[in-house]
Design a protein around this motif. Sequence first.
Motif: not given
Length: 716
Positions: A414-424
């Motif tokens: 969840t922390v990973f997606m909060k940080k990088h989701s928009q980039q992906l």
Amino acid sequence: MSRIWNSDLLSVLWEADQSWFVKFANIEEDTPSYHRSYDFFVSRFSEMCHSGHDDLEIKTKIRMSGIKGLQGVVRKTVNDELQANIWDPQHMDKIVPSLLFNLQHVEEAESRSPSPLQAPEKEKENPAELAERCLRELLGRAAFGNIKNAIKPVLIHLDNHSLWEPKVFAIRCFKIIMYSIQPQHSHLVIQQLLSHLDANSRSAATVRAGIVEVLSEAAVIAATGSVGPTVLEMFNTLLRQLRLSIDYALTGSYDGAISLGTKIIKEHEERMFQEAVIKTIGSFASTLPIYQRSEVILFIMSKVPLPSLHHPMETGRTGENRNRLTQIMLLKSLLQVSTGFQCNNMMSALPSNFLDRLLSTALMEDAEIRLFVLEILISFIDRHGNRHKFSTISTLSDISVLKLKVDKCSRQDTVFMKKHSQQLYRHIYLSCKEETNMQKHYEALYGLLALISIELANEEVVVDLIRLVLAVQDVAQVNEENLPVYNRCALYALGAAYLNLISQLTTVPAFCQHIREVIETRKKEAPYLLPEDVFVERPRLSQNLDGVEIEFLFRQSKISEVLGGSGYNSDRLCLPYIPQLTDEDRLSKRKSIGETISLQVEVESRNSPEKEERVPAEEITYETLKKAIVDSVAVEEQERERRRQVVEKFQKAPFEEIAAHCGARASLLQSKLNQIFEITIRPPPSPSGTITAAYGQPQNHSIPVYEMKFPDLCVY
């Protein structure tokens, strides 16, 4: 004595019990002899190992006697530090090649006429088996400082007899070596092979490929023991050889230019060598622990040339070809390393510096490079082996037949997606808009979307992915990019397949019903918008996609309505997805750095609130610059003089004067604070000097709390 050694009467050794020297070697001596030399025996026994007698049976027995003699020399001297050092190069250069020579002729030894059933027990053993046992015994006794002297003759023997190209014998030799030496000495063998590969960097591609494959076998065995500090050294050498091979293939020679007498390089052989290097990188990396594989992944990614300010690329046609081939080969290597990589924490598996560089390559024009990036991302995200279940894009009515392994999204994910989701999301969106996409690209995009939904999704991620896919549908519908018909149909089909999957994963009945209704309508009237008709060998496409009926589209308003009733964020679902503008566009070959910078300046000037009031900039001339320099020098002098006066005053002035000065400053500060309190606590005065309340009644000033006087009863 010499007459016996120089004649064919060497067979006397095996007729007279043939083991006299071995028996002598096994005698334990109480007092060592400091002056005994075995040089003569090493030379003669080595000569016997190379016997070429016409009679096959006699030749075999002479060779076996020579091997047993060498075995006796080794046993007599190898553990006695006071005896002559058998590990010296002058002895190893005779002993090791003699043993390898007999190992090499194993087929000839096996073709002897006597049947093994008729032969006596002693004669069942052939020279190859005896030589292998002797070599294992020799290497098993080797200490740390003797490994190099034992391995170097092996490499020279393989070079002299051209045994790298068939590879079979070379691989067999190093398997014997790796399983015979002590595990903590494995990295010394790897270092020897790496050095030999560098020394043969200008040899034929088939020779280098043989060395690399032997290195692959040896490294896998070494990884079970101790590889030591050679992990990154090994990958660095392999990547360097990969770049050299690319240069050789481009220039056609080892010197960078073709001239008279230059050895012409065969491109297909260099390609075979490159594939061998990539295979070796992957096979060795698969044996490493997670933390070392992470280091290797970062190391390989740091070598990929990118068109950025900090990683300049070569210019010109040759430079572009070299950059492209280097990028492809390194990404292939990275894909090999990432295959099977399973890390519970995505923050560790895909750190920011690695993910930024990897995704920046997804913006390049080369379709092959973009496909490698998608496959690498899939390898990292797939932690439950679901990847192959999405190799085919389809709209299954029941996804339970896929038998997906789904776990709840962890806190780290969840922390990973909060940080990088928009980039992906941004890179997936931009990848969908590429005109050069083929079926493999859309299959990889579908697999990536599906794996994110299974491995990393919570409610917020599901909402964003649905918005993203609906935005991709809009790209196909509006067609501002002027995409070909196949690409537009592929985007429609991709959206249908993913929404069919995510609707069944969310298990919201109304959502599933809407998706199935649109899919059924397409099946009847527009099958060219479904994956079953698009992603086939011969796609069945429509020639006109300009007027797609609304019944064939997945409606954002309907999806937000049905999901909002099930607890999802309907307000966010109603918002169309718009990719964030970042600095990553400057890494794309579509724009130069200068264009990106000028675009950023233009955007900043348009968004500035002071645009209207901005005056024309002063013209900068030589006189202006000179005046600015002189003025700055004068200001610095004044500041320096003021500081000197302050320091001098505090050093020489009397205490009363300093106290009065500080008291005056304190009084000034207190008065300013009082003014601030007065303004913030009391209402501002009216223009007439009095405050008038409603209906014209006068009103007194309010008294601050700290000025109020309370009765004595309130004081404790």
